[in-house]
Motif scaffolding. Structure first.
Motif, PDB file in Angstrom:
ATOM      1  N   LYS B  34      73.340  57.282  20.617  1.00  0.00           N
ATOM      2  CA  LYS B  34      73.543  57.815  21.136  1.00  0.00           C
ATOM      3  C   LYS B  34      72.604  58.794  20.383  1.00  0.00           C
ATOM      4  N   ILE B  35      71.245  59.009  20.045  1.00  0.00           N
ATOM      5  CA  ILE B  35      70.766  59.847  19.252  1.00  0.00           C
ATOM      6  C   ILE B  35      70.161  61.311  19.971  1.00  0.00           C
ATOM      7  N   ASN B  36      70.583  62.439  19.560  1.00  0.00           N
ATOM      8  CA  ASN B  36      69.993  62.918  20.616  1.00  0.00           C
ATOM      9  C   ASN B  36      68.306  63.572  19.966  1.00  0.00           C
ATOM     10  N   TYR B  37      67.160  63.607  20.772  1.00  0.00           N
ATOM     11  CA  TYR B  37      65.552  64.011  20.554  1.00  0.00           C
ATOM     12  C   TYR B  37      65.349  64.914  21.382  1.00  0.00           C
ATOM     13  N   VAL B  38      64.045  64.788  21.218  1.00  0.00           N
ATOM     14  CA  VAL B  38      62.994  65.845  22.026  1.00  0.00           C
ATOM     15  C   VAL B  38      61.824  65.503  21.746  1.00  0.00           C
ATOM     16  N   LEU B  39      61.241  65.210  23.136  1.00  0.00           N
ATOM     17  CA  LEU B  39      59.288  64.924  22.662  1.00  0.00           C
ATOM     18  C   LEU B  39      58.774  66.264  22.611  1.00  0.00           C
ATOM     19  N   VAL B  40      57.818  66.019  22.569  1.00  0.00           N
ATOM     20  CA  VAL B  40      57.210  67.853  21.901  1.00  0.00           C
ATOM     21  C   VAL B  40      55.808  67.185  21.941  1.00  0.00           C
ATOM     22  N   SER B  41      54.890  68.090  21.842  1.00  0.00           N
ATOM     23  CA  SER B  41      53.274  68.096  21.494  1.00  0.00           C
ATOM     24  C   SER B  41      52.557  67.328  22.582  1.00  0.00           C
ATOM     25  N   GLY B  42      52.011  66.766  22.316  1.00  0.00           N
ATOM     26  CA  GLY B  42      50.463  66.689  23.396  1.00  0.00           C
ATOM     27  C   GLY B  42      51.210  66.095  24.181  1.00  0.00           C
ATOM     28  N   TYR B  43      52.079  64.789  24.266  1.00  0.00           N
ATOM     29  CA  TYR B  43      52.810  63.775  25.500  1.00  0.00           C
ATOM     30  C   TYR B  43      52.603  64.633  25.966  1.00  0.00           C
ATOM     31  N   VAL B  44      53.608  65.617  26.321  1.00  0.00           N
ATOM     32  CA  VAL B  44      54.069  66.455  27.491  1.00  0.00           C
ATOM     33  C   VAL B  44      53.358  66.757  28.481  1.00  0.00           C
ATOM     34  N   ALA B  45      52.177  67.330  27.765  1.00  0.00           N
ATOM     35  CA  ALA B  45      51.262  67.523  29.029  1.00  0.00           C
ATOM     36  C   ALA B  45      50.554  66.552  29.354  1.00  0.00           C
ATOM     37  N   ILE B  46      50.555  65.512  28.778  1.00  0.00           N
ATOM     38  CA  ILE B  46      49.558  63.764  28.854  1.00  0.00           C
ATOM     39  C   ILE B  46      51.098  63.261  30.140  1.00  0.00           C
TER      40      ILE B  46
END
Lengths: 48, 200
Positions: B34-46
């Motif tokens: 139950k940890i809030n997170y957000v993926l950012v940066s290059g992986y989103v484009a990939i």
């Protein structure tokens, strides 16, 4: 020096603009290609 | 490319790469804890097709008390190991609280790795609040709001970052608010010529 700073900067800038053009044409291809197909091709690159 | 935008959800199916499976496995552990997170940066484009590799995946997690981080550490260590330290206390007090990222990879491996950090700046806290959810068969990933992601890439400014920004803009321009990207980029002092070059 063989090349001027301006010439080298222009070379870098042109090179980058070329890269952006490639990114545009690749995105155009992605947009008309089914996910299954493009992701399969991308996976080959990512799994090398 | 097929995807469907529904408010803050993107419905999206793709053939998963080893990198995607690595990320999904990691964020499932965040979700279980139950940890809030957000993926950012290059992986989103990939994730959305950019034709490049990456050695690390950046993830911002909410500020956690040590007790909760300790439980996360226990859940992770069955499959992942921290590359910075073998001590959960050092990872927490020596790195995360000092605003330095810690990296986790599969046990015995170095790449790829998940680079996790607490939000340092207000725009990172905002990114955590205003995330998007990407949903496909068997996975759900929190990713950064795309306008902010593109503006942030413009701010980072390396050729790789600008190319990521151009890629995301190309793919999602029909779904995004250009004026919002420009506004966010200006808040980050991105030069006008960079903004117009990438978002032309």
């Amino acid at each position: 020096m063989k090349y001027s700073k301006e010439e080298l900067e222009e070379y870098k800038s042109e090179n980058f603009k070329e890269r952006l053009k490639f990114i545009d044409s690749y995105a155009n291809w992605l947009k008309k290609t089914p996910n299954k197909e493009w992701s399969k091709q991308q996976n080959k690159l990512l799994s090398r | 490319m097929e995807f469907e935008f529904r408010d803050n959800v993107i419905l999206f199916e793709r053939e998963l790469s080893d990198l995607d499976k690595f990320v999904i496995k990691f964020v499932e552990i965040l979700d279980k804890n139950k940890i809030n997170y957000v993926l950012v940066s290059g992986y989103v484009a990939i994730l959305f097709g950019r034709s490049r590799e990456t050695e690390d995946v950046d993830v911002i997690v909410e500020n956690l008390p040590f007790e909760k981080f300790g439980l996360l550490w226990e859940s992770l260590e069955k499959e992942f190991e921290c590359l910075n330290t073998s001590s959960s206390k050092e990872a927490y007090y020596g790195f995360l609280l000092e605003k330095t990222a810690v990296r986790f990879a599969y046990c015995g491996q170095f790449i790829p790795n998940m680079e996790i950090k607490f939000p340092k700046k207000e725009f990172e806290s905002e990114t955590l609040k205003n995330r998007l959810i990407v949903k496909g068969k068997g996975y759900s990933l929190n990713i950064s709001n795309l306008e902010k992601q593109i503006a942030f890439k413009l701010f980072l400014g390396s050729e790789k970052d600008l190319e990521d920004a151009r890629h995301l803009w190309n793919i999602f321009k029909e779904n995004l608010d250009k004026s919002l990207i420009v506004e966010k980029a200006k808040e980050l002092n991105v030069a006008e010529d960079i903004i117009s070059l990438v978002l032309e």
